[in-house]
Design a protein around this motif. Sequence first.
Motif, short mmCIF file in Angstrom:
data_model
loop_
_atom_site.label_atom_id
_atom_site.label_comp_id
_atom_site.label_asym_id
_atom_site.label_seq_id
_atom_site.Cartn_x
_atom_site.Cartn_y
_atom_site.Cartn_z
N LEU A 199 0.61 -1.23 -0.06
CA LEU A 199 -0.03 -0.04 -0.13
C LEU A 199 0.86 1.20 0.00
O LEU A 199 0.55 2.04 -0.64
CB LEU A 199 -1.14 -0.04 1.24
N MET A 203 0.90 4.00 -2.74
CA MET A 203 0.67 5.60 -2.39
C MET A 203 1.49 6.54 -3.14
O MET A 203 1.23 7.62 -3.45
CB MET A 203 0.72 5.79 -0.88
N SER A 204 2.81 5.78 -3.77
CA SER A 204 3.97 6.99 -4.13
C SER A 204 3.53 6.80 -5.72
O SER A 204 4.14 7.62 -6.55
CB SER A 204 5.29 6.07 -3.90
N CYS A 206 0.06 6.39 -7.28
CA CYS A 206 -1.44 6.47 -7.38
C CYS A 206 -1.92 8.01 -7.67
O CYS A 206 -1.27 8.82 -7.33
CB CYS A 206 -2.27 5.71 -6.34
N GLU A 210 -6.78 8.13 -4.43
CA GLU A 210 -6.93 6.89 -4.42
C GLU A 210 -6.40 6.02 -3.15
O GLU A 210 -6.66 4.87 -2.87
CB GLU A 210 -6.26 6.21 -5.81
N ASP A 211 -5.29 6.77 -2.57
CA ASP A 211 -4.52 6.11 -1.47
C ASP A 211 -5.63 5.94 -0.24
O ASP A 211 -5.59 4.78 0.14
CB ASP A 211 -3.35 7.09 -1.08
N ASP A 212 -6.43 6.73 -0.03
CA ASP A 212 -7.23 6.47 1.22
C ASP A 212 -8.38 5.54 0.85
O ASP A 212 -8.62 4.64 1.83
CB ASP A 212 -7.88 7.74 1.64
#
Length: 264
Positions: A199, A203-204, A206, A210-212
Amino acid sequence: MSREKSRKATLPHVQENIDKLEKAINEGNFYGAQQMYKSISARYVSAQRYSEALDLLHSGACLQLKHDQVTCGAELAVLFVETLVKGKIPYDEGILDRVRKIYKVFPQIPVPRNLTDDDDVQELTEALGAAKTRLQGCSSFLKAAIKWSAEFGAHRNGDPQLHAMLAEYIYSESPELDMARVSYHFVRGKNPKKLASTLVDFMSKCYPGEDDIAIARAVLMYLSMGNLRDANYLMDELKRQVASQELDFPQSDLIQFITFLLLT
C-alpha cells in the motif's frame, strides 16, 4: 491381466519421459513437447499413477516457463493442480513447495512506462499483451491451487501462502492495477506487514484520492473477516512505514472514519 493392469505395466518409468521431453524443450520443440506432456501425463492419470503424472507435469511446467513459453507452462501448471484433485492428493508442505517452485519460474517483467514515439508505442503494446498473458496464466494456476488446498486440508479459504503469492503477482505484473483484488488476496494471505508495504508503494504511484480508498478497503476487508487484530496492525504499520519514508499519510474524512471505527 486386466486392461488397467496392462496399462500400468506398459507405461515406462516417468524419468524416461522427463528426460526425453526435456531434450525436446532444450532443442526448441516447445509445441511438440507440449502435446507429448499432455498426452503422456493423461496416460499416467488413466493408469492411476498420479505421482508420476505430477512429476512429468511439474517438470514440463517449469521447463516451459524457464524458456518463456508462458502459455504452455501455465497450461501444464493448471494440469498439475487438476491432477492433484483427480488423485485426491492431500494438502501438505511438500506439495505446497512444488506449487511454489512453479510460481517462482513465472516470468516477472516490469511493464515499460512513459513511452512516446511510434516505436515505443508498439513496444508498449506488445509488452502489455505479454503482461496480460503472464497474469492470466499465473492467476489461473494459483486460483486452482488455492481451491485444491481449501478442499484437501488447508484453511477453508485456501492456503495463506498461495493467496500471498497471487497478490504479489497481480501487483507486480498487472498492466491495469486492481488494488481490490490485491488486497483481497493479501488479507487472506495473513501478512499485514507485506500488505502495508504494498500500500505504501501504491501511495507513491497512485492518483490523488486513491490512497485513502485503498487503505480503507484493506482495513474493512480485515474487519469483514472478524480480524480486528490485523486491521489495527495494518494501520499502525502503514503509519510507521510512511513516517520512516518521510511521506504524507492521508488525512481525509474516510481515513478519520476508519480510525474511529478501529477504536470501537
